[in-house]
Write an enzyme that holds these catalytic residues in place. Structure first.
Site, mmCIF file in Angstrom:
data_model
loop_
_atom_site.group_PDB
_atom_site.id
_atom_site.type_symbol
_atom_site.label_atom_id
_atom_site.label_comp_id
_atom_site.label_asym_id
_atom_site.label_seq_id
_atom_site.Cartn_x
_atom_site.Cartn_y
_atom_site.Cartn_z
ATOM 1 N N HIS A 97 -44.842 24.962 -20.112
ATOM 2 C CA HIS A 97 -44.225 25.742 -21.115
ATOM 3 C C HIS A 97 -45.211 25.761 -22.552
ATOM 4 O O HIS A 97 -45.702 24.913 -22.594
ATOM 5 C CB HIS A 97 -42.804 25.539 -21.255
ATOM 6 C CG HIS A 97 -42.234 26.310 -21.845
ATOM 7 N ND1 HIS A 97 -42.181 26.695 -23.422
ATOM 8 C CD2 HIS A 97 -41.031 27.425 -21.652
ATOM 9 C CE1 HIS A 97 -41.385 27.707 -23.870
ATOM 10 N NE2 HIS A 97 -40.579 27.914 -22.558
ATOM 11 N N GLU A 167 -44.801 34.137 -19.911
ATOM 12 C CA GLU A 167 -44.150 34.063 -21.002
ATOM 13 C C GLU A 167 -45.098 34.481 -22.264
ATOM 14 O O GLU A 167 -45.835 33.539 -22.842
ATOM 15 C CB GLU A 167 -43.507 32.712 -21.450
ATOM 16 C CG GLU A 167 -42.302 32.365 -20.378
ATOM 17 C CD GLU A 167 -41.552 31.192 -20.989
ATOM 18 O OE1 GLU A 167 -40.237 31.484 -21.068
ATOM 19 O OE2 GLU A 167 -42.067 30.055 -21.131
#
Length: 251
Positions: A97, A167
């Site tokens: 992430h 993302e």
């Protein structure tokens, strides 16, 4: 085809009481949903995996870890291994992430090792990739993401046992997501890059999620976009009604 994957990353939010309340709300609302065409998974803070898992047991909502260490066990203070995640019922783990790559300085190689650790334990890693504001402005999004994929995704993995989440860092926490055209173009490029790693047909088995300012209003249209196989959400996952509505078809 695999159902769309709706992944809710709770990040570092919630006390024990708050997370139990959220899990209880999910349980009640899931019980009242007669049909869910999507797979829902929540990623609570690590120390709350067990109590949250107990509350949502039997609802069909899965459990996942927000990160894992590359080793199974050892002297790694403050870390959690994929073996430990599996032991408490996790089926997924988020690796790479942007909040790990950036502030914690994780490299593509470390992300790859974490993905391999998850696969070794029978847990599906969700490998996150995404470009910075600077890369986006300079038109480098596709090349940056391709490089991240090639270096972060284990090429020895079975495609159906791995997922990828796109993302865009500039959209995380923003008031609106990327445009549908941008999402579609990047997801198509990701599928193409995965095809170069695994072969075109095998790459079709890999679910590609979009994350970045996804909410109940934007999710239906995003999920209808070609090569979008789910969403990875943060803020929207902290509201049970909003989270479970993300897989609802648009009117």
């Amino acid at each position: 085809m695999e159902p769309k994957l709706i992944a809710g990353n709770w990040k570092m939010h919630g006390t024990l009481a708050e997370c139990i309340a959220l899990a209880s709300a999910l349980r009640e609302k899931a019980r009242n949903q007669t049909e869910r065409g999507c797979e829902f998974v929540v990623f609570p803070p690590t120390h709350l995996l067990v109590p949250v898992g107990h509350v949502i047991a039997g609802t069909g909502i899965g459990l996942g870890g927000q990160d894992c260490h590359v080793a199974r066990f050892g002297p790694y203070t403050g870390n959690v291994s994929a073996a430990m995640l599996r032991d408490v019922g996790c089926r997924y783990v988020i690796v790479g992430h942007s909040e790990r790559r950036g502030p914690h300085g994780e490299t593509d190689g470390q992300v790859r090792s974490k993905a391999q650790a998850g696969i070794r334990e029978g847990i599906t890693p969700i490998v996150c990739v995404g470009e910075t504001t600077e890369d986006y402005a300079a038109g480098r999004a596709t090349s940056v993401i391709s490089r991240q994929l090639i270096a972060s995704v284990p090429d020895t993995a079975m495609p159906e046992r791995i997922a990828v989440a796109y993302e865009p860092i500039w959209a995380i926490g923003a008031s609106s997501s990327a445009t549908i055209d941008h999402i579609g173009n990047i997801h198509s490029a990701i599928r193409s890059t995965l095809g170069g790693i695994f072969g075109r047909d095998k790459a079709l088995a890999i679910r590609i999620l979009y994350g970045g300012a996804v909410g109940p209003e934007s999710a239906p249209r995003i999920l209808q976009t070609v090569d979008v196989d789910g969403v990875l959400v943060g803020r929207a996952s902290l509201n049970a009604a909003h989270f479970l509505s993300l897989g609802a078809p648009s009117n």
